[in-house]
Design an enzyme around this catalytic site. Structure first.
Site, PDB file in Angstrom:
ATOM      1  N   LEU A   1      75.307 -93.253  -1.287  1.00  0.00           N
ATOM      2  CA  LEU A   1      74.250 -93.791  -0.210  1.00  0.00           C
ATOM      3  C   LEU A   1      73.776 -92.428   0.264  1.00  0.00           C
ATOM      4  O   LEU A   1      74.422 -91.294   0.041  1.00  0.00           O
ATOM      5  CB  LEU A   1      74.692 -94.459   0.797  1.00  0.00           C
ATOM      6  CG  LEU A   1      75.356 -95.949   0.508  1.00  0.00           C
ATOM      7  CD1 LEU A   1      75.840 -96.613   1.755  1.00  0.00           C
ATOM      8  CD2 LEU A   1      74.005 -96.809   0.129  1.00  0.00           C
ATOM      9  N   THR A   2      72.333 -92.397   0.961  1.00  0.00           N
ATOM     10  CA  THR A   2      71.773 -91.096   1.468  1.00  0.00           C
ATOM     11  C   THR A   2      72.607 -90.212   2.562  1.00  0.00           C
ATOM     12  O   THR A   2      72.898 -89.065   2.220  1.00  0.00           O
ATOM     13  CB  THR A   2      70.378 -91.469   1.943  1.00  0.00           C
ATOM     14  OG1 THR A   2      69.691 -92.055   0.971  1.00  0.00           O
ATOM     15  CG2 THR A   2      69.666 -90.124   2.443  1.00  0.00           C
ATOM     16  N   PHE A   3      72.890 -90.720   3.555  1.00  0.00           N
ATOM     17  CA  PHE A   3      73.705 -89.878   4.722  1.00  0.00           C
ATOM     18  C   PHE A   3      74.978 -89.385   4.130  1.00  0.00           C
ATOM     19  O   PHE A   3      75.414 -88.189   4.211  1.00  0.00           O
ATOM     20  CB  PHE A   3      73.801 -90.534   5.813  1.00  0.00           C
ATOM     21  CG  PHE A   3      72.713 -90.395   6.971  1.00  0.00           C
ATOM     22  CD1 PHE A   3      71.294 -90.202   6.342  1.00  0.00           C
ATOM     23  CD2 PHE A   3      72.671 -90.014   8.084  1.00  0.00           C
ATOM     24  CE1 PHE A   3      70.230 -90.005   7.170  1.00  0.00           C
ATOM     25  CE2 PHE A   3      71.593 -90.019   9.173  1.00  0.00           C
ATOM     26  CZ  PHE A   3      70.352 -89.634   8.317  1.00  0.00           C
TER      27      PHE A   3
ATOM     28  N   HIS B   1      74.364 -86.634   1.584  1.00  0.00           N
ATOM     29  CA  HIS B   1      73.899 -85.276   1.948  1.00  0.00           C
ATOM     30  C   HIS B   1      74.760 -84.677   2.915  1.00  0.00           C
ATOM     31  O   HIS B   1      74.775 -83.522   2.719  1.00  0.00           O
ATOM     32  CB  HIS B   1      72.408 -85.837   2.653  1.00  0.00           C
ATOM     33  CG  HIS B   1      71.421 -85.820   2.135  1.00  0.00           C
ATOM     34  ND1 HIS B   1      70.841 -87.030   1.487  1.00  0.00           N
ATOM     35  CD2 HIS B   1      70.448 -84.849   1.595  1.00  0.00           C
ATOM     36  CE1 HIS B   1      69.942 -86.804   0.680  1.00  0.00           C
ATOM     37  NE2 HIS B   1      69.420 -85.257   0.879  1.00  0.00           N
TER      38      HIS B   1
ATOM     39  N   HIS C   1      71.795 -89.229  -5.188  1.00  0.00           N
ATOM     40  CA  HIS C   1      72.164 -90.499  -5.756  1.00  0.00           C
ATOM     41  C   HIS C   1      71.057 -90.703  -6.691  1.00  0.00           C
ATOM     42  O   HIS C   1      70.221 -90.220  -6.895  1.00  0.00           O
ATOM     43  CB  HIS C   1      72.514 -91.575  -4.990  1.00  0.00           C
ATOM     44  CG  HIS C   1      71.295 -91.879  -3.833  1.00  0.00           C
ATOM     45  ND1 HIS C   1      70.271 -92.313  -4.321  1.00  0.00           N
ATOM     46  CD2 HIS C   1      71.363 -91.613  -2.545  1.00  0.00           C
ATOM     47  CE1 HIS C   1      69.361 -92.540  -3.319  1.00  0.00           C
ATOM     48  NE2 HIS C   1      70.006 -91.906  -2.366  1.00  0.00           N
TER      49      HIS C   1
END
Length: 399
Positions: free
Chosen positions: A63-65, A68, A235
């Protein structure tokens, strides 16, 4: 001889308050590894062919957070604490962290379990400017980036680049020695229309135009040849299979658990309902698999942090776990998702690294994204914090 070369590449230069070359770190959200092979991105291809490139495996959950923060700390989500895009912490009862909640996103409490590279670098006198990078608006360990921007969605890549380059248009002593940029629209197009859509193609072309704008801007400022550029995704993306979507309301009564749905869903049973929730989830399902947090497969490196919920369910690629609170909502059938098993090639993203400290024409083997952090610290000549990454996995890319 090869062993000696790798050893030399992997040794960290002595720390300095003024890195020899500027670092530009760029994230293309939702940049699936094979997007680079579609013939739509000549500027990215130029950097890849004249630098180093290879497929990169995200951390779980993809997932994004979480990813990152992994990229800028070198720690897996289970170690840096951003264990999902939505999460709770027993130290903050009744509070939920969500991407859309700016109060929580900008609260250093959620980020303080790790130290992002800009905090470490600035303690050594290296100025870092961040344009939209997740976490960069929070005060982490009492520090913020030298320059940072409040997040705005759907900003064209060329505009993001222009705003970032403007931070170099000051006297040399005031310029950042490292800059991060973040592009969001490839991910949005993948979610809305699927990874093989014309909309994804258009978003890739817009990103590539932004990269062209960056190259031209660096040349105009006489910085070309003095900058190491690291381009990464967080991702990949896979198309939805709407016939496999899972409605939690069909499995559990609405008052039995707090549920965070999605591709990797979390379940916090309500007091006294633990056995009922476990009985419903910890059995075979057609389109997902569930575990107690302590039983999550070791290859995911996930399940020890206090924020990981007691039960985690992972959907099969293309499926989606719909929480009861969103029972009247479904992901777009024609769209796509990520968050699945990071060992699925459709979750892979990519690294391109180019610049004076990079060997040209290098193709890297698939590696884990925790390795990006020691690479960027090496390029900045700043000693890395302890992490889960290994510089030696990317040593072939280094001069």
């Amino acid at each position: 001889m090869a062993a000696l070369i790798l050893s030399a590449c992997a040794s960290l230069p002595s720390e300095t308050s003024s890195p020899r070359h500027t670092l530009i770190l760029i994230s293309i959200d939702g940049w699936r590894a094979d997007y680079q092979t579609r013939g739509l991105t000549p500027n990215l291809s130029y950097l890849a062919e004249n630098g180093a490139t290879g497929p990169m495996r995200p951390s779980f959950p993809s997932l994004t957070f979480p990813n990152h923060y992994t990229l800028v700390t070198g720690k897996r989500p289970d170690h840096h604490g951003i264990v999902g895009n939505t999460m709770r912490d027993p130290q903050r009862p009744g509070v939920t962290f969500r991407l859309s909640d700016r109060e929580q996103v900008t609260d250093g409490f959620w980020w303080n379990d790790a130290e992002p590279f800009w905090v470490t670098a600035q303690a050594k006198g290296v100025k870092v400017a961040t344009m939209f990078w997740p976490g960069s608006e929070a005060e982490i360990h009492g520090a913020r980036p030298y320059k940072y921007a409040t997040f705005e969605d759907h900003v064209p890549p060329a505009t993001v680049v222009e705003r970032g380059l403007a931070w170099f248009d000051v006297p040399e002593a005031e310029r950042p020695q490292a800059l991060t940029l973040y592009f969001s629209d490839v991910d949005h197009a993948g979610h809305d229309f699927g990874p093989d859509s014309p909309e994804v193609a258009a978003s890739l072309q817009a990103v590539d135009e932004g990269i062209g704008h960056l190259i031209a801007g660096l040349k105009a400022r006489r910085l070309w040849g003095k900058v190491n550029i690291v381009i990464i995704g967080d991702h990949g993306m896979t198309r939805h299979k709407p016939e496999t979507f899972i409605k939690v309301a069909d499995l559990l009564p609405p008052d039995s658990a707090t549920v965070y749905g999605g591709q990797a869903a979390g379940f916090i049973p309500n007091p006294g309902r633990e056995k009922q929730v476990e009985a419903a989830l910890l059995k075979p399902h057609a389109h997902m698999q569930c575990w107690r947090k302590q039983d999550i497969p070791a290859r995911f490196h996930y399940g020890t942090h206090r924020r990981v919920p007691p039960i985690v369910c992972l959907a099969n690629p293309g499926s989606y776990i719909v929480a009861p609170s969103r029972d009247d909502w479904m992901p777009k059938p024609q769209g796509g998702s990520h968050g699945y098993d990071p060992y699925n090639p459709e979750m892979f993203t990519r690294l391109i690294v180019f610049g004076p400290d990079i060997r040209p024409g290098v193709t890297l083997k698939t590696f884990d994204n925790v390795d990006v952090y020691p690479l960027i610290m090496h390029l900045m000549h700043v000693k890395a914090q302890p992490s889960d990454g290994r510089l030696r996995d990317l040593a072939p890319a280094l001069r």
